[in-house]
Design a protein around this motif. Structure first.
Motif, short mmCIF file in Angstrom:
data_model
loop_
_atom_site.label_atom_id
_atom_site.label_comp_id
_atom_site.label_asym_id
_atom_site.label_seq_id
_atom_site.Cartn_x
_atom_site.Cartn_y
_atom_site.Cartn_z
N VAL A 124 -50.58 -3.50 14.66
CA VAL A 124 -51.88 -2.88 14.94
C VAL A 124 -52.34 -2.10 13.72
O VAL A 124 -51.59 -1.31 13.16
CB VAL A 124 -51.77 -1.94 16.16
CG1 VAL A 124 -53.09 -1.23 16.42
CG2 VAL A 124 -51.33 -2.71 17.39
N THR A 125 -53.59 -2.34 13.34
CA THR A 125 -54.22 -1.57 12.26
C THR A 125 -55.31 -0.70 12.88
O THR A 125 -55.70 -0.90 14.04
CB THR A 125 -54.82 -2.49 11.18
OG1 THR A 125 -55.88 -3.24 11.76
CG2 THR A 125 -53.78 -3.42 10.59
N GLU A 126 -55.83 0.22 12.09
CA GLU A 126 -56.87 1.13 12.57
C GLU A 126 -58.09 0.36 13.07
O GLU A 126 -58.72 0.75 14.05
CB GLU A 126 -57.28 2.07 11.42
CG GLU A 126 -58.08 3.26 11.85
CD GLU A 126 -57.28 4.27 12.65
OE1 GLU A 126 -57.84 4.79 13.63
OE2 GLU A 126 -56.12 4.54 12.30
N GLN A 127 -58.41 -0.77 12.42
CA GLN A 127 -59.61 -1.52 12.81
C GLN A 127 -59.48 -2.17 14.19
O GLN A 127 -60.48 -2.52 14.80
CB GLN A 127 -59.96 -2.57 11.77
CG GLN A 127 -58.99 -3.72 11.69
CD GLN A 127 -59.32 -4.68 10.57
OE1 GLN A 127 -60.12 -4.36 9.70
NE2 GLN A 127 -58.73 -5.85 10.60
N HIS A 128 -58.26 -2.33 14.71
CA HIS A 128 -58.06 -2.92 16.03
C HIS A 128 -58.32 -1.93 17.16
O HIS A 128 -58.57 -2.34 18.29
CB HIS A 128 -56.62 -3.44 16.19
CG HIS A 128 -56.29 -4.59 15.31
ND1 HIS A 128 -55.26 -4.55 14.41
CD2 HIS A 128 -56.86 -5.82 15.17
CE1 HIS A 128 -55.21 -5.70 13.77
NE2 HIS A 128 -56.17 -6.49 14.22
N ILE A 129 -58.24 -0.65 16.88
CA ILE A 129 -58.29 0.37 17.93
C ILE A 129 -59.73 0.76 18.25
O ILE A 129 -60.50 1.13 17.38
CB ILE A 129 -57.49 1.62 17.51
CG1 ILE A 129 -56.03 1.23 17.26
CG2 ILE A 129 -57.59 2.71 18.57
CD1 ILE A 129 -55.18 2.32 16.69
N SER A 130 -60.06 0.68 19.55
CA SER A 130 -61.37 1.13 20.04
C SER A 130 -61.15 2.38 20.87
O SER A 130 -60.09 2.58 21.45
CB SER A 130 -62.00 0.06 20.93
OG SER A 130 -62.30 -1.09 20.20
N LYS A 131 -62.18 3.19 20.94
CA LYS A 131 -62.08 4.40 21.79
C LYS A 131 -62.06 3.99 23.25
O LYS A 131 -62.75 3.07 23.66
CB LYS A 131 -63.27 5.32 21.54
CG LYS A 131 -63.17 6.11 20.25
CD LYS A 131 -64.19 7.19 20.24
CE LYS A 131 -63.55 8.40 20.86
NZ LYS A 131 -64.14 9.65 20.58
N THR A 132 -61.28 4.71 24.03
CA THR A 132 -61.25 4.50 25.47
C THR A 132 -62.48 5.16 26.06
O THR A 132 -62.73 6.34 25.80
CB THR A 132 -59.97 5.12 26.07
OG1 THR A 132 -58.85 4.57 25.41
CG2 THR A 132 -59.88 4.83 27.55
N PRO A 133 -63.26 4.43 26.86
CA PRO A 133 -64.45 5.04 27.45
C PRO A 133 -64.07 6.19 28.37
O PRO A 133 -63.06 6.13 29.06
CB PRO A 133 -65.11 3.90 28.25
CG PRO A 133 -64.20 2.74 28.17
CD PRO A 133 -63.07 3.06 27.25
N GLU A 134 -64.87 7.23 28.35
CA GLU A 134 -64.63 8.39 29.22
C GLU A 134 -65.29 8.15 30.56
O GLU A 134 -66.36 8.66 30.85
CB GLU A 134 -65.18 9.66 28.56
CG GLU A 134 -64.45 10.08 27.30
CD GLU A 134 -63.00 10.44 27.56
OE1 GLU A 134 -62.69 10.99 28.64
OE2 GLU A 134 -62.17 10.18 26.67
N GLU A 149 -58.85 -4.33 20.19
CA GLU A 149 -59.68 -5.52 20.10
C GLU A 149 -59.02 -6.45 19.10
O GLU A 149 -59.09 -6.24 17.89
CB GLU A 149 -61.09 -5.16 19.65
CG GLU A 149 -61.86 -4.34 20.67
CD GLU A 149 -63.29 -4.09 20.25
OE1 GLU A 149 -64.03 -5.07 20.05
OE2 GLU A 149 -63.63 -2.91 20.11
N MET A 150 -58.34 -7.48 19.64
CA MET A 150 -57.61 -8.44 18.81
C MET A 150 -58.37 -9.77 18.81
O MET A 150 -59.26 -9.98 19.62
CB MET A 150 -56.19 -8.65 19.36
CG MET A 150 -55.41 -7.37 19.61
SD MET A 150 -55.16 -6.34 18.17
CE MET A 150 -53.92 -7.28 17.32
N ASN A 151 -57.99 -10.67 17.89
CA ASN A 151 -58.65 -11.97 17.82
C ASN A 151 -58.52 -12.75 19.12
O ASN A 151 -59.41 -13.51 19.48
CB ASN A 151 -58.07 -12.80 16.67
CG ASN A 151 -58.43 -12.22 15.32
OD1 ASN A 151 -59.40 -11.47 15.20
ND2 ASN A 151 -57.65 -12.54 14.31
#
Length: 173
Positions: A124-134, A149-151
């Protein structure tokens, strides 16, 4: 011919430099590895733990229904949580793909998580991580640490400490 060769060589050097620059970019630097697993058709993940086959589980009376009992792992007693039960899903019989993932909660406490099957270990890189919706009205969001968010699709990374916290269970009612 030499001009064509020089162009190809320059193109290769530019590609190599671009790849080296990409490695230096914090967005492309591997920050962790995640073990992915299935509960039904949904793929979930947790940061790298130990994985073992399902040993005999000793039932313990008076515990929440999602805690299936305890097991002995390397001379250490480990409580076992059925993720299906924890998510309010119907339990299914264990099969040869069923595994227990041993995780540490950070308080030097280990817990076994029963999953349908293990899928893969992904970097996992930083670009794969999305914020969790509140979304406070969405109960299952309480267990999600991050979204990847992966390919090959979206993976939900679980917060292990919330999975084993009995108070989170009470909040779901």
């Amino acid at each position: 011919m030499s001009e064509n060769y020089n162009d190809k060589l320059q193109e290769l050097l530019n590609t190599q430099k671009a790849m080296e620059d990409a490695k230096k970019d914090p967005q492309n630097t591997e920050i962790t590895k995640v073990l992915t697993f299935y509960i039904g058709e949904q793929v979930y993940g947790i940061e790298i733990p130990d994985v073992i086959e399902v040993p005999p589980i000793t039932a313990v009376p008076g515990v929440p229904s999602y805690i299936k009992g305890i097991i002995n792992v390397r001379s250490k007693i480990v409580p076992v949580v059925n993720i299906r039960s924890r998510f309010g899903k119907e339990e299914i019989p264990f099969n040869d793909r069923t595994c227990i993932i041993i995780v540490s909660t950070g308080d030097d406490v280990s817990v076994g998580l029963i999953v349908d099957s293990v899928a893969d270990v992904i970097p996992v890189t930083e670009q794969h991580i999305s914020k969790t919706p509140e979304l406070t009205g969405v109960n299952s969001n309480k267990f999600i640490k991050s979204i990847l968010e992966m390919n090959d699709g979206i993976k939900l990374v679980l917060d292990v400490s919330k999975l084993i916290d009995e108070h989170a269970s009470e909040e779901m009612k």
